[in-house]
Scaffold this motif. Structure first.
Motif, mmCIF file in Angstrom:
data_model
loop_
_atom_site.group_PDB
_atom_site.id
_atom_site.type_symbol
_atom_site.label_atom_id
_atom_site.label_comp_id
_atom_site.label_asym_id
_atom_site.label_seq_id
_atom_site.Cartn_x
_atom_site.Cartn_y
_atom_site.Cartn_z
ATOM 1 N N GLY A 331 0.844 -1.198 0.000
ATOM 2 C CA GLY A 331 0.000 0.000 0.000
ATOM 3 C C GLY A 331 0.871 1.236 0.000
ATOM 4 O O GLY A 331 2.075 1.169 0.260
ATOM 5 N N TYR A 332 0.282 2.380 -0.328
ATOM 6 C CA TYR A 332 0.971 3.657 -0.122
ATOM 7 C C TYR A 332 0.037 4.540 0.696
ATOM 8 O O TYR A 332 -1.113 4.739 0.335
ATOM 9 N N GLY A 333 0.552 5.079 1.831
ATOM 10 C CA GLY A 333 -0.235 5.983 2.664
ATOM 11 C C GLY A 333 -0.980 5.249 3.758
ATOM 12 O O GLY A 333 -1.256 4.054 3.642
ATOM 13 N N ASP A 350 -2.922 -10.379 4.461
ATOM 14 C CA ASP A 350 -2.801 -11.450 3.477
ATOM 15 C C ASP A 350 -2.951 -10.916 2.051
ATOM 16 O O ASP A 350 -2.476 -11.532 1.099
ATOM 17 N N LEU A 351 -3.597 -9.757 1.901
ATOM 18 C CA LEU A 351 -3.806 -9.208 0.553
ATOM 19 C C LEU A 351 -2.967 -7.945 0.295
ATOM 20 O O LEU A 351 -2.588 -7.680 -0.843
ATOM 21 N N ILE A 352 -2.716 -7.149 1.344
ATOM 22 C CA ILE A 352 -1.793 -6.010 1.222
ATOM 23 C C ILE A 352 -0.748 -6.179 2.331
ATOM 24 O O ILE A 352 -1.053 -6.008 3.505
ATOM 25 N N GLU A 353 0.482 -6.519 1.929
ATOM 26 C CA GLU A 353 1.515 -6.903 2.897
ATOM 27 C C GLU A 353 1.875 -5.816 3.890
ATOM 28 O O GLU A 353 2.079 -6.062 5.064
ATOM 29 N N TYR A 354 2.043 -4.605 3.387
ATOM 30 C CA TYR A 354 2.429 -3.479 4.239
ATOM 31 C C TYR A 354 2.040 -2.207 3.525
ATOM 32 O O TYR A 354 1.677 -2.215 2.341
ATOM 33 N N THR A 355 2.096 -1.091 4.262
ATOM 34 C CA THR A 355 1.935 0.196 3.619
ATOM 35 C C THR A 355 3.079 1.098 4.088
ATOM 36 O O THR A 355 3.846 0.714 4.988
ATOM 37 N N VAL A 356 3.218 2.274 3.459
ATOM 38 C CA VAL A 356 4.282 3.213 3.849
ATOM 39 C C VAL A 356 3.653 4.591 4.040
ATOM 40 O O VAL A 356 2.589 4.867 3.490
ATOM 41 N N HIS A 376 8.637 3.157 6.372
ATOM 42 C CA HIS A 376 9.208 4.301 5.679
ATOM 43 C C HIS A 376 8.992 4.097 4.166
ATOM 44 O O HIS A 376 9.063 2.966 3.683
ATOM 45 N N PRO A 377 8.739 5.172 3.394
ATOM 46 C CA PRO A 377 8.511 5.003 1.946
ATOM 47 C C PRO A 377 9.631 4.261 1.208
ATOM 48 O O PRO A 377 9.389 3.640 0.164
ATOM 49 N N GLY A 378 10.870 4.286 1.741
ATOM 50 C CA GLY A 378 11.990 3.590 1.099
ATOM 51 C C GLY A 378 11.778 2.086 0.969
ATOM 52 O O GLY A 378 12.405 1.426 0.131
ATOM 53 N N ARG A 379 10.896 1.544 1.771
ATOM 54 C CA ARG A 379 10.590 0.110 1.749
ATOM 55 C C ARG A 379 10.128 -0.355 0.359
ATOM 56 O O ARG A 379 10.379 -1.491 -0.044
ATOM 57 N N ILE A 380 9.468 0.527 -0.367
ATOM 58 C CA ILE A 380 8.946 0.140 -1.688
ATOM 59 C C ILE A 380 10.094 -0.181 -2.641
ATOM 60 O O ILE A 380 10.071 -1.190 -3.342
ATOM 61 N N ARG A 381 11.123 0.661 -2.627
ATOM 62 C CA ARG A 381 12.267 0.405 -3.498
ATOM 63 C C ARG A 381 12.975 -0.895 -3.092
ATOM 64 O O ARG A 381 13.457 -1.645 -3.935
ATOM 65 N N GLU A 382 13.026 -1.146 -1.780
ATOM 66 C CA GLU A 382 13.715 -2.342 -1.297
ATOM 67 C C GLU A 382 12.996 -3.638 -1.681
ATOM 68 O O GLU A 382 13.631 -4.629 -2.024
#
Ligand SMILES: [Zn+2]
Length: 423
Positions: A331-333, A350-356, A376-382
């Motif tokens: 997710g974002y936000g 189970d459907l959205i692992e995490y959000t930032v 932290h938003p950096g998680r998406i790049r990782e």
């Protein structure tokens, strides 16, 4: 014997819900979004083993006055006593407020002999601009921690809940406003009549009241059902607003449509007997549009629940398909409205692992109820997810621009509202 009779009588209590404005019985569902926790509570990891309180999120439409509303499930003190939201955290909101200040200075000719009173003045985000322009102000704000910030920046603020009683006391001391402001507060008031009566009392004979609130017509048109949450008790159309203000001796004289909060109205009102303000054509324009969209009949409201359910089915369909194909979804936000969306749709980790989220207060915490972790938003790049679901859909352009880099690994964006769309 007498005691027995009493207990039988108390056993027959009826639980009829009544309209917050006109007291008619509330029998027609606008939309039933099930149960969810309060949306602005973000549990920390220490809280995860504790229970959370869920409240019904069932909106009704009054068949007499068409006011769309929730019951008050939690006391105002519990929701707003230590509200973690500081208006000054948002740059665009500050810009909006400064523009409003300049507009009112010109329109009403305010100066150092005037008084601007804001109800729910938060951290002084708005009144500070009047102070900078030497216009006397008074803020009224129930959350003590937020009011303290306002006072520190030079905005005189009373730490009180607002209603007719407080307005009378202020009027008796000569604190009536040339301009009385209620921005994004009306929806959060459980005793609507007492509050609006107070606004009237606080207005000088030729003073102007402005109210901003999300426009029910846009909420319905744009399917913004996730903006329905426990902190918002009422959802206003122009039709219901005119009726409510009129009942308290106020007339709507002008209205502007704003882009804020998915489509808002800024309503200008004066005392009914005030002959110095005339009713602008904008008022009937909005009313005509609402009538054309069915907001003057119950049938017009009943369509909404079907449209909301359709959105749930499409979003859940998509997420299940992605999961079956082994795709990763983040997710974002972590906006308040994500609580409504995720609970109503039954979407968990189970459907959205995490959000930032960019807000440091929310990071390291979890979304209420679903316990989806917030990083932290950096998680998406990782982690390079295949799909990023944009939860604050109102900021979708800005977010897609910031996250263009997900295209490097073929990532796609999912915007859930008004209908599930993949970019
Ligand atoms: Zn009603």
């Amino acid at each position: 014997m007498g005691t027995m009779t009493l207990s039988v009588e108390t056993g027959q209590q009826t639980a009829t819900k009544r309209c917050r404005f006109c007291s008619a019985a509330l029998e027609r569902t606008f939309v039933d979004l099930g149960m969810s926790p309060l949306c602005e509570t973000y549990p920390s990891s220490a809280d995860l083993n504790r229970g959370e309180v869920y409240y019904p999120l069932h909106a009704y439409v009054c068949s007499q006055c068409f006011l769309v509303q929730l019951d008050e499930y939690e006391s105002q003190e519990n929701i707003f006593g230590e509200y973690p939201y500081f208006s000054s955290y948002s740059d665009s909101w500050l810009k909006h407020s400064e523009n409003y200040c300049d507009k009112m200075m010109n329109r009403l000719g305010l100066g150092d002999q005037s008084l601007v009173v804001e109800v729910a003045s938060n951290d002084g985000y708005l009144l500070q601009y009047f102070v900078q322009r030497s216009v006397p102000v008074l803020g009224i704000e129930p959350a003590a921690n937020v009011a303290k910030v306002a006072i520190e920046r030079g905005v005189p603020t009373l730490v009180r809940f607002f209603g007719a009683q407080l307005a009378k006391a202020l009027a008796a001391e000569g604190h009536c406003g040339d301009l009385v402001v209620g921005n994004n507060v009306l929806a959060q008031v459980p005793d609507l009549n007492d509050f609006v009566e107070g606004l009237k009392i606080l207005l000088k004979p030729e003073g102007v009241l402005t109210l901003e609130f999300p426009h029910l017509l846009r909420l319905m048109e744009r399917n913004e059902f996730d903006t329905i949450y426990h902190e918002h008790f009422s959802y206003f159309s122009m039709l219901s607003t005119v009726r409510i203000l009129k009942a308290h001796g106020l007339k709507v004289v002008d209205v502007e449509e704003l882009a804020t909060h998915g489509g808002s109205l800024r309503v200008y009102a004066s005392r009914a007997e005030d002959q110095t303000h005339h009713i602008a054509p904008s008022v009937s324009n909005v009313i005509v549009e609402e009538k054309r969209s069915g907001l003057a009949s119950l049938e017009g409201y009943e369509r909404f629940a079907r449209q909301v359910k359709e959105t749930k089915l499409a979003l859940v369909d998509f997420l299940i398909m992605a999961a079956r194909q082994g795709k990763s979804v983040a997710g974002y936000g972590a906006p308040g409205k994500s609580a409504t969306l995720l609970h109503y749709c039954g979407i968990g980790k189970d459907l959205i692992e995490y959000t930032v989220d960019r807000n440091p207060y929310k990071r390291g915490r979890f979304l209420p109820g679903t316990h989806i972790p917030i990083y932290h938003p950096g998680r998406i790049r990782e982690t390079r997810p295949d799909y990023v679901v944009i939860l604050p859909w109102n900021l979708q352009d800005e977010i897609m621009e910031q996250l263009q880099f997900i295209r490097e690994w073929g990532g796609r964006f999912v915007v859930p509202i008004p209908k599930v769309t993949i970019y």
